[in-house]
Design a protein around this motif. Structure first.
Motif, mmCIF file in Angstrom:
data_model
loop_
_atom_site.group_PDB
_atom_site.id
_atom_site.type_symbol
_atom_site.label_atom_id
_atom_site.label_comp_id
_atom_site.label_asym_id
_atom_site.label_seq_id
_atom_site.Cartn_x
_atom_site.Cartn_y
_atom_site.Cartn_z
ATOM 1 N N ARG A 292 0.835 -1.207 0.000
ATOM 2 C CA ARG A 292 0.000 0.000 0.000
ATOM 3 C C ARG A 292 0.869 1.257 0.000
ATOM 4 O O ARG A 292 0.561 2.242 -0.691
ATOM 5 N N ALA A 293 1.954 1.225 0.785
ATOM 6 C CA ALA A 293 2.843 2.383 0.840
ATOM 7 C C ALA A 293 3.509 2.616 -0.515
ATOM 8 O O ALA A 293 3.648 3.772 -0.961
ATOM 9 N N GLN A 294 3.907 1.529 -1.171
ATOM 10 C CA GLN A 294 4.513 1.666 -2.490
ATOM 11 C C GLN A 294 3.520 2.235 -3.503
ATOM 12 O O GLN A 294 3.872 3.115 -4.308
ATOM 13 N N ALA A 295 2.300 1.721 -3.458
ATOM 14 C CA ALA A 295 1.281 2.200 -4.396
ATOM 15 C C ALA A 295 0.983 3.681 -4.154
ATOM 16 O O ALA A 295 0.827 4.464 -5.104
ATOM 17 N N ARG A 296 0.917 4.075 -2.881
ATOM 18 C CA ARG A 296 0.655 5.488 -2.571
ATOM 19 C C ARG A 296 1.816 6.358 -3.042
ATOM 20 O O ARG A 296 1.601 7.460 -3.586
ATOM 21 N N ALA A 297 3.045 5.888 -2.829
ATOM 22 C CA ALA A 297 4.211 6.662 -3.280
ATOM 23 C C ALA A 297 4.173 6.870 -4.791
ATOM 24 O O ALA A 297 4.487 7.960 -5.298
ATOM 25 N N THR A 301 3.907 10.494 -6.630
ATOM 26 C CA THR A 301 4.909 10.901 -7.624
ATOM 27 C C THR A 301 4.246 11.320 -8.919
ATOM 28 O O THR A 301 4.600 12.341 -9.527
ATOM 29 N N ALA A 302 3.247 10.524 -9.344
ATOM 30 C CA ALA A 302 2.531 10.851 -10.576
ATOM 31 C C ALA A 302 1.772 12.168 -10.431
ATOM 32 O O ALA A 302 1.734 12.998 -11.355
ATOM 33 N N LEU A 303 1.159 12.394 -9.261
ATOM 34 C CA LEU A 303 0.408 13.628 -9.032
ATOM 35 C C LEU A 303 1.341 14.838 -9.027
ATOM 36 O O LEU A 303 0.998 15.910 -9.551
ATOM 37 N N ASP A 338 0.518 16.292 0.067
ATOM 38 C CA ASP A 338 1.325 15.087 0.305
ATOM 39 C C ASP A 338 2.259 14.812 -0.872
ATOM 40 O O ASP A 338 3.379 14.333 -0.677
ATOM 41 N N ALA A 339 1.796 15.089 -2.089
ATOM 42 C CA ALA A 339 2.623 14.859 -3.270
ATOM 43 C C ALA A 339 3.837 15.786 -3.274
ATOM 44 O O ALA A 339 4.965 15.363 -3.575
ATOM 45 N N GLY A 344 9.739 16.537 -1.916
ATOM 46 C CA GLY A 344 10.622 17.516 -1.297
ATOM 47 C C GLY A 344 10.371 18.944 -1.713
ATOM 48 O O GLY A 344 11.305 19.767 -1.724
ATOM 49 N N ARG A 345 9.111 19.270 -2.032
ATOM 50 C CA ARG A 345 8.806 20.623 -2.511
ATOM 51 C C ARG A 345 7.739 21.282 -1.634
ATOM 52 O O ARG A 345 6.853 21.973 -2.107
ATOM 53 N N ASP A 346 7.845 21.089 -0.334
ATOM 54 C CA ASP A 346 6.843 21.635 0.594
ATOM 55 C C ASP A 346 6.713 23.152 0.448
ATOM 56 O O ASP A 346 5.592 23.693 0.464
ATOM 57 N N THR A 347 7.850 23.864 0.300
ATOM 58 C CA THR A 347 7.815 25.332 0.217
ATOM 59 C C THR A 347 7.007 25.791 -0.987
ATOM 60 O O THR A 347 6.186 26.730 -0.888
ATOM 61 N N ASP A 348 7.198 25.127 -2.124
ATOM 62 C CA ASP A 348 6.442 25.489 -3.326
ATOM 63 C C ASP A 348 4.948 25.353 -3.092
ATOM 64 O O ASP A 348 4.150 26.215 -3.515
ATOM 65 N N PHE A 349 4.547 24.266 -2.427
ATOM 66 C CA PHE A 349 3.115 24.056 -2.180
ATOM 67 C C PHE A 349 2.550 25.155 -1.304
ATOM 68 O O PHE A 349 1.479 25.717 -1.594
ATOM 69 N N HIS A 350 3.217 25.452 -0.204
ATOM 70 C CA HIS A 350 2.673 26.437 0.736
ATOM 71 C C HIS A 350 2.631 27.842 0.128
ATOM 72 O O HIS A 350 1.714 28.622 0.429
ATOM 73 N N GLN A 351 3.592 28.153 -0.740
ATOM 74 C CA GLN A 351 3.529 29.457 -1.421
ATOM 75 C C GLN A 351 2.294 29.534 -2.307
ATOM 76 O O GLN A 351 1.580 30.542 -2.319
ATOM 77 N N ARG A 352 2.028 28.463 -3.032
ATOM 78 C CA ARG A 352 0.879 28.483 -3.940
ATOM 79 C C ARG A 352 -0.429 28.444 -3.163
ATOM 80 O O ARG A 352 -1.429 29.069 -3.556
ATOM 81 N N LEU A 353 -0.436 27.687 -2.054
ATOM 82 C CA LEU A 353 -1.642 27.632 -1.214
ATOM 83 C C LEU A 353 -1.933 29.010 -0.629
ATOM 84 O O LEU A 353 -3.095 29.433 -0.546
ATOM 85 N N THR A 354 -0.898 29.720 -0.208
ATOM 86 C CA THR A 354 -1.092 31.070 0.354
ATOM 87 C C THR A 354 -1.739 31.993 -0.677
ATOM 88 O O THR A 354 -2.665 32.761 -0.352
#
Length: 376
Positions: A292-297, A301-303, A338-339, A344-354
């Motif tokens: 399940r963890a592999q499938a989620r990963a 990645t695809a998302l 989560d994607a 490793g792009r948490d900063t990019d997500f939070h900037q866009r979410l803001t």
């Protein structure tokens, strides 16, 4: 849900006489009684007779099912087809019991599961299970071993005495546990035999192929030819005098008595089997979790690769100003979070979410949902 009890009895070796049927009618005025069966369903009340006594006197098989989790199968066999000494090693507590009358050996196999799922209107019938009686009469002890496994699983839930587990011996292990017949598979399901426990037990099961419960002409011909002449004469006389329904089973047992399915001595303790089954269950769950963890990963990645398209979908949902569209937006945003984290792009997500929160700050329904899901 109302109470439900289902009783079914079958007479196989000898049909019920008219007198028998009258006596059984006194047990239940509502039961369906024929020359070979007694069936009844109770939504209140109960059978006014002891099923054990009914099987001892009239019937060769009995099925009992309730909606509070009881599954019970009783079988009656001519004593010459299955010896009590052969059955006793498989008896365990009140869930697997064996005893004899003057003419028969009786088995009482029970499974209890109060937490099990109940399917109202399920097809409760002896039809799928009755074949194990002929298999036992032919010397196949796999049904008894399956019943012992069922009792062992229940014992694990009820008894915390480790010393008893260590000293309780495994009965003889029949050949072919890895290749159960259709009636045996039905019995394993009916008694709710733990699949991991069965898998562990199978590891010690002899691999010698079991002879079919329905022998072939080629197999029987030389066995019949080898019978002493006086024994053949006695069997033919009994056949001519008939009817003697149990004669067929008795003859097969006599012919195949020396070629019955093999068993291996039980060398393991109850504790060994239960521990091994628990280990097998743990390993299977770990493998499933890893898969399940592999499938989620892979999904994340695809998302992440399609992030721009996902943001466009989110904007389109929000633009509709519909409640269910807001919910879809928030679900997709949580997956995107989560994607981005996975890559490793948490900063990019939070900037866009803001920026998204600023653009739609006048949409309280949306902002409330974002806050509730920690999308700040």
């Amino acid at each position: 849900m109302s109470e439900y009890q289902y009783y079914e009895f079958q007479a196989l070796d000898r049909p019920l006489s008219g007198e028998d049927q009258e006596q059984l009618r006194a047990v239940s005025a509502r039961a369906r009684i024929t020359a070979t069966s007694f069936t009844n369903t109770y939504n209140w009340g109960d059978l006014s007779a002891d099923p054990r006594r009914m099987v001892e006197r009239y019937f060769d098989a009995h099925l009992y099912v309730t909606n509070w989790g009881t599954h019970r199968l009783m079988l009656r066999l001519p004593k010459q087809t299955l010896d009590l000494a052969a059955a006793q090693p498989y008896c365990l507590g009140h869930r697997v019991e064996a005893w004899t009358t003057r003419t028969h050996l009786l088995l009482d196999l029970t499974s209890e599961d109060e937490d099990g799922d109940w399917i109202e209107g399920a097809d409760d019938s002896l039809a799928a299970l009755i074949g194990v009686r002929d298999e036992l009469a032919a010397g196949d002890l796999r049904p008894l071993y399956l019943a012992w496994l069922c009792a062992l699983s229940a014992w694990e839930l009820e008894d915390e005495d480790e010393e008893e587990y260590q000293t309780c011996p495994e009965p003889p292990v029949p050949a072919g546990l890895g290749e159960l017949t259709a009636p045996q598979r039905a019995l394993a399901d009916f008694l709710r035999v733990d699949t991991d426990l069965l898998a562990v037990a199978t590891q010690a099961s002899p691999t010698t192929p079991k002879k079919s419960a329905r022998p072939t002409k080629k197999e029987l011909a030389p066995l019949i030819a080898a019978l002493p002449q006086n024994e053949k004469d006695a069997l033919l006389l009994r056949l001519a005098l008939g009817p003697e329904p149990a004669l067929h089973t008795e003859l097969l047992h006599r012919l195949r008595g020396t070629t019955a399915p093999t068993t291996a001595p039980g060398r393991r303790s109850a504790a060994h089997l239960l521990d091994a089954a628990h280990t097998l269950l743990t390993e299977r769950r770990q493998r499933a979790e890893h898969e399940r963890a592999q499938a989620r990963a892979q999904r994340l990645t695809a998302l992440a690769r399609e992030a721009d398209s996902a943001w466009q979908q989110i904007e389109a949902h929000i633009a509709t100003k519909k409640t269910n569209a807001y919910d879809q937006s928030v679900t997709l945003l949580a997956e995107l979070r989560d994607a981005y984290a996975h890559t490793g792009r948490d900063t990019d997500f939070h900037q866009r979410l803001t920026r998204l929160r600023e653009d739609y700050q006048r949409r309280p329904g949306l902002i409330h949902r974002l806050d509730r899901h920690g999308l700040r």
